[in-house]
Motif scaffolding. Structure first.
Motif, PDB file in Angstrom:
ATOM      1  N   TYR A  32       0.865  -1.180   0.000  1.00  0.00           N
ATOM      2  CA  TYR A  32       0.000   0.000   0.000  1.00  0.00           C
ATOM      3  C   TYR A  32       0.894   1.221   0.000  1.00  0.00           C
ATOM      4  O   TYR A  32       1.827   1.323   0.814  1.00  0.00           O
ATOM      5  CB  TYR A  32      -0.912  -0.031   1.224  1.00  0.00           C
ATOM      6  CG  TYR A  32      -1.770   1.194   1.418  1.00  0.00           C
ATOM      7  CD1 TYR A  32      -1.657   1.974   2.554  1.00  0.00           C
ATOM      8  CD2 TYR A  32      -2.709   1.562   0.463  1.00  0.00           C
ATOM      9  CE1 TYR A  32      -2.444   3.089   2.740  1.00  0.00           C
ATOM     10  CE2 TYR A  32      -3.506   2.678   0.630  1.00  0.00           C
ATOM     11  CZ  TYR A  32      -3.369   3.443   1.776  1.00  0.00           C
ATOM     12  OH  TYR A  32      -4.159   4.548   1.950  1.00  0.00           O
ATOM     13  N   TYR A  36       0.822  11.882   0.921  1.00  0.00           N
ATOM     14  CA  TYR A  36       0.225  12.860   1.812  1.00  0.00           C
ATOM     15  C   TYR A  36       0.741  14.253   1.475  1.00  0.00           C
ATOM     16  O   TYR A  36       1.891  14.429   1.074  1.00  0.00           O
ATOM     17  CB  TYR A  36       0.559  12.545   3.273  1.00  0.00           C
ATOM     18  CG  TYR A  36      -0.262  11.414   3.844  1.00  0.00           C
ATOM     19  CD1 TYR A  36       0.068  10.089   3.594  1.00  0.00           C
ATOM     20  CD2 TYR A  36      -1.388  11.686   4.622  1.00  0.00           C
ATOM     21  CE1 TYR A  36      -0.694   9.059   4.103  1.00  0.00           C
ATOM     22  CE2 TYR A  36      -2.155  10.652   5.147  1.00  0.00           C
ATOM     23  CZ  TYR A  36      -1.797   9.351   4.878  1.00  0.00           C
ATOM     24  OH  TYR A  36      -2.563   8.339   5.389  1.00  0.00           O
ATOM     25  N   LYS A  42       0.229  22.240   9.675  1.00  0.00           N
ATOM     26  CA  LYS A  42      -0.967  21.386   9.661  1.00  0.00           C
ATOM     27  C   LYS A  42      -0.582  19.903   9.724  1.00  0.00           C
ATOM     28  O   LYS A  42       0.582  19.537   9.591  1.00  0.00           O
ATOM     29  CB  LYS A  42      -1.770  21.647   8.372  1.00  0.00           C
ATOM     30  CG  LYS A  42      -2.216  23.088   8.204  1.00  0.00           C
ATOM     31  CD  LYS A  42      -3.331  23.432   9.151  1.00  0.00           C
ATOM     32  CE  LYS A  42      -3.860  24.843   8.972  1.00  0.00           C
ATOM     33  NZ  LYS A  42      -4.476  25.019   7.643  1.00  0.00           N
ATOM     34  N   ARG A  43      -1.587  19.076   9.883  1.00  0.00           N
ATOM     35  CA  ARG A  43      -1.359  17.631   9.870  1.00  0.00           C
ATOM     36  C   ARG A  43      -1.274  17.130   8.432  1.00  0.00           C
ATOM     37  O   ARG A  43      -1.853  17.745   7.531  1.00  0.00           O
ATOM     38  CB  ARG A  43      -2.498  16.941  10.624  1.00  0.00           C
ATOM     39  CG  ARG A  43      -3.824  16.915   9.870  1.00  0.00           C
ATOM     40  CD  ARG A  43      -4.979  16.433  10.737  1.00  0.00           C
ATOM     41  NE  ARG A  43      -5.510  17.490  11.589  1.00  0.00           N
ATOM     42  CZ  ARG A  43      -6.458  17.297  12.492  1.00  0.00           C
ATOM     43  NH1 ARG A  43      -6.956  16.094  12.686  1.00  0.00           N
ATOM     44  NH2 ARG A  43      -6.903  18.295  13.233  1.00  0.00           N
ATOM     45  N   PRO A  44      -0.598  16.016   8.188  1.00  0.00           N
ATOM     46  CA  PRO A  44      -0.595  15.427   6.834  1.00  0.00           C
ATOM     47  C   PRO A  44      -1.993  14.964   6.457  1.00  0.00           C
ATOM     48  O   PRO A  44      -2.729  14.438   7.299  1.00  0.00           O
ATOM     49  CB  PRO A  44       0.352  14.231   6.969  1.00  0.00           C
ATOM     50  CG  PRO A  44       1.162  14.514   8.188  1.00  0.00           C
ATOM     51  CD  PRO A  44       0.263  15.279   9.107  1.00  0.00           C
ATOM     52  N   MET A  97       3.762   1.767   8.710  1.00  0.00           N
ATOM     53  CA  MET A  97       3.756   2.702   7.588  1.00  0.00           C
ATOM     54  C   MET A  97       4.974   3.608   7.717  1.00  0.00           C
ATOM     55  O   MET A  97       5.078   4.358   8.703  1.00  0.00           O
ATOM     56  CB  MET A  97       2.478   3.535   7.558  1.00  0.00           C
ATOM     57  CG  MET A  97       2.353   4.401   6.320  1.00  0.00           C
ATOM     58  SD  MET A  97       0.792   5.300   6.225  1.00  0.00           S
ATOM     59  CE  MET A  97      -0.378   3.956   6.185  1.00  0.00           C
TER      60      MET A  97
ATOM     61  N   PHE B  90       2.876  13.251  16.063  1.00  0.00           N
ATOM     62  CA  PHE B  90       1.594  12.966  15.424  1.00  0.00           C
ATOM     63  C   PHE B  90       1.170  11.542  15.735  1.00  0.00           C
ATOM     64  O   PHE B  90       1.947  10.601  15.610  1.00  0.00           O
ATOM     65  CB  PHE B  90       1.684  13.119  13.906  1.00  0.00           C
ATOM     66  CG  PHE B  90       1.754  14.536  13.428  1.00  0.00           C
ATOM     67  CD1 PHE B  90       2.960  15.087  13.024  1.00  0.00           C
ATOM     68  CD2 PHE B  90       0.608  15.308  13.350  1.00  0.00           C
ATOM     69  CE1 PHE B  90       3.025  16.395  12.567  1.00  0.00           C
ATOM     70  CE2 PHE B  90       0.664  16.617  12.884  1.00  0.00           C
ATOM     71  CZ  PHE B  90       1.873  17.164  12.507  1.00  0.00           C
ATOM     72  N   ALA B 103      -4.836   6.402   6.452  1.00  0.00           N
ATOM     73  CA  ALA B 103      -4.450   6.718   7.824  1.00  0.00           C
ATOM     74  C   ALA B 103      -4.828   8.160   8.103  1.00  0.00           C
ATOM     75  O   ALA B 103      -4.487   9.062   7.332  1.00  0.00           O
ATOM     76  CB  ALA B 103      -2.961   6.513   8.039  1.00  0.00           C
ATOM     77  N   PHE B 104      -5.551   8.373   9.191  1.00  0.00           N
ATOM     78  CA  PHE B 104      -5.962   9.708   9.597  1.00  0.00           C
ATOM     79  C   PHE B 104      -5.052  10.185  10.720  1.00  0.00           C
ATOM     80  O   PHE B 104      -4.774   9.444  11.658  1.00  0.00           O
ATOM     81  CB  PHE B 104      -7.414   9.695  10.097  1.00  0.00           C
ATOM     82  CG  PHE B 104      -8.412   9.402   9.020  1.00  0.00           C
ATOM     83  CD1 PHE B 104      -8.726   8.093   8.681  1.00  0.00           C
ATOM     84  CD2 PHE B 104      -9.046  10.430   8.344  1.00  0.00           C
ATOM     85  CE1 PHE B 104      -9.654   7.813   7.690  1.00  0.00           C
ATOM     86  CE2 PHE B 104      -9.975  10.166   7.357  1.00  0.00           C
ATOM     87  CZ  PHE B 104     -10.277   8.855   7.026  1.00  0.00           C
ATOM     88  N   PHE B 105      -4.635  11.443  10.621  1.00  0.00           N
ATOM     89  CA  PHE B 105      -3.722  12.002  11.604  1.00  0.00           C
ATOM     90  C   PHE B 105      -4.434  12.916  12.590  1.00  0.00           C
ATOM     91  O   PHE B 105      -5.412  13.600  12.234  1.00  0.00           O
ATOM     92  CB  PHE B 105      -2.622  12.807  10.897  1.00  0.00           C
ATOM     93  CG  PHE B 105      -1.548  11.952  10.290  1.00  0.00           C
ATOM     94  CD1 PHE B 105      -1.754  11.315   9.074  1.00  0.00           C
ATOM     95  CD2 PHE B 105      -0.345  11.768  10.944  1.00  0.00           C
ATOM     96  CE1 PHE B 105      -0.771  10.511   8.511  1.00  0.00           C
ATOM     97  CE2 PHE B 105       0.656  10.978  10.384  1.00  0.00           C
ATOM     98  CZ  PHE B 105       0.442  10.345   9.177  1.00  0.00           C
ATOM     99  N   GLY B 106      -3.921  12.932  13.818  1.00  0.00           N
ATOM    100  CA  GLY B 106      -4.346  13.933  14.779  1.00  0.00           C
ATOM    101  C   GLY B 106      -3.692  15.269  14.448  1.00  0.00           C
ATOM    102  O   GLY B 106      -2.884  15.374  13.526  1.00  0.00           O
ATOM    103  N   GLN B 107      -4.017  16.302  15.214  1.00  0.00           N
ATOM    104  CA  GLN B 107      -3.539  17.648  14.908  1.00  0.00           C
ATOM    105  C   GLN B 107      -2.111  17.883  15.376  1.00  0.00           C
ATOM    106  O   GLN B 107      -1.507  18.907  15.042  1.00  0.00           O
ATOM    107  CB  GLN B 107      -4.478  18.706  15.506  1.00  0.00           C
ATOM    108  CG  GLN B 107      -4.274  18.952  17.001  1.00  0.00           C
ATOM    109  CD  GLN B 107      -5.059  17.989  17.867  1.00  0.00           C
ATOM    110  OE1 GLN B 107      -5.345  16.847  17.495  1.00  0.00           O
ATOM    111  NE2 GLN B 107      -5.428  18.454  19.049  1.00  0.00           N
TER     112      GLN B 107
END
Lengths: 109, 114
Positions: A32, A36, A42-44, A97, B90, B103-107
């Motif tokens: 996979y 990003y 900011k966050r990715p 990952m 993160f 994949a979702f990231f926090g702030q």
């Protein structure tokens, strides 16, 4: 563990030009490959991803290609716009990952 | 639906102090990760978990510990903080990397060790 190399580290293009970012990975088990985008402070956030059973995927101006034999994958952005300016990260995943070091893309108006 | 929530957002620690960075997700994701991002650099994997009760080391685990007692929570513990641990941390979660889901990231938590 997996090792992901990403090139170039910085990329500057004129608005409307195309941008290409390349990554290689070491672990043949990785299946996979997400990309990003991270804006300053900011966050990715995911922009596109590809699985190992697919060679190419496109979403409007963004496309990703994967060559499993050579263990490399690439991000292509066409008709770049100033809002595309950000840091882009590739990643390779099986159980964990791992990310590349990032490419800082600047789109000049 | 809050996604991935990290606390605190900012913290200043003195050398030798300890702290826990909290991460919780409400998406019922199996996989959770902790990364650190030094200024102008990429994301380095510290620890990850494929489910409750299971944790594994990533690329840079030294100086950190984690636990995963529930699906929702994945706290990161720093023992004896050092200036080299100054970074943005993160937390992220996904349903499963093997199936190729986002994949979702926090702030993020910005930590400074002085």
């Amino acid at each position: 563990g997996e090792n992901v190399e990403q090139h170039p580290s910085t990329l500057s293009v004129q608005e409307g030009d195309s941008a290409v970012i390349k990554c290689t990975y070491s672990d043949s088990a990785s299946n996979y490959f997400p990309w990003y985008k991270q804006e300053l402070g900011k966050r990715p956030q995911l922009i596109i991803d590809i699985r190992s059973n697919v060679g190419e995927k496109k979403d409007q101006r963004i496309a990703v290609t994967l060559n499993k034999t050579a263990k490399h994958f690439s991000l292509h952005i066409t008709e770049t716009q100033p809002e595309d300016s950000a840091v882009y990260f590739c990643a390779a995943s099986f159980n964990d990952m791992r990310f590349g070091a990032g490419t800082r893309l600047t789109v000049k108006p | 639906n809050a996604g991935v929530t990290q606390t605190p957002k900012f913290r200043i620690l003195k050398i030798g102090q300890s702290m826990t960075l909290q991460c919780t997700q409400d998406m019922n994701h199996n996989y959770m990760y902790w990364y650190r991002q030094d200024p102008g650099m990429g994301l380095k994997l510290i620890y990850y978990s494929v489910g409750a009760g299971i944790t594994d080391k990533g690329e840079v685990p030294n100086g950190y510990n984690v636990s995963r007692s529930t699906t929702e929570d994945f706290p990161l513990r720093l023992e004896l903080a050092a200036p080299s641990q100054t970074s943005v941390y993160f937390c992220a979660s996904s349903y499963s990397t093997g199936r190729g889901t986002e994949a979702f990231f926090g702030q993020g938590t910005r930590l400074t060790v002085v």
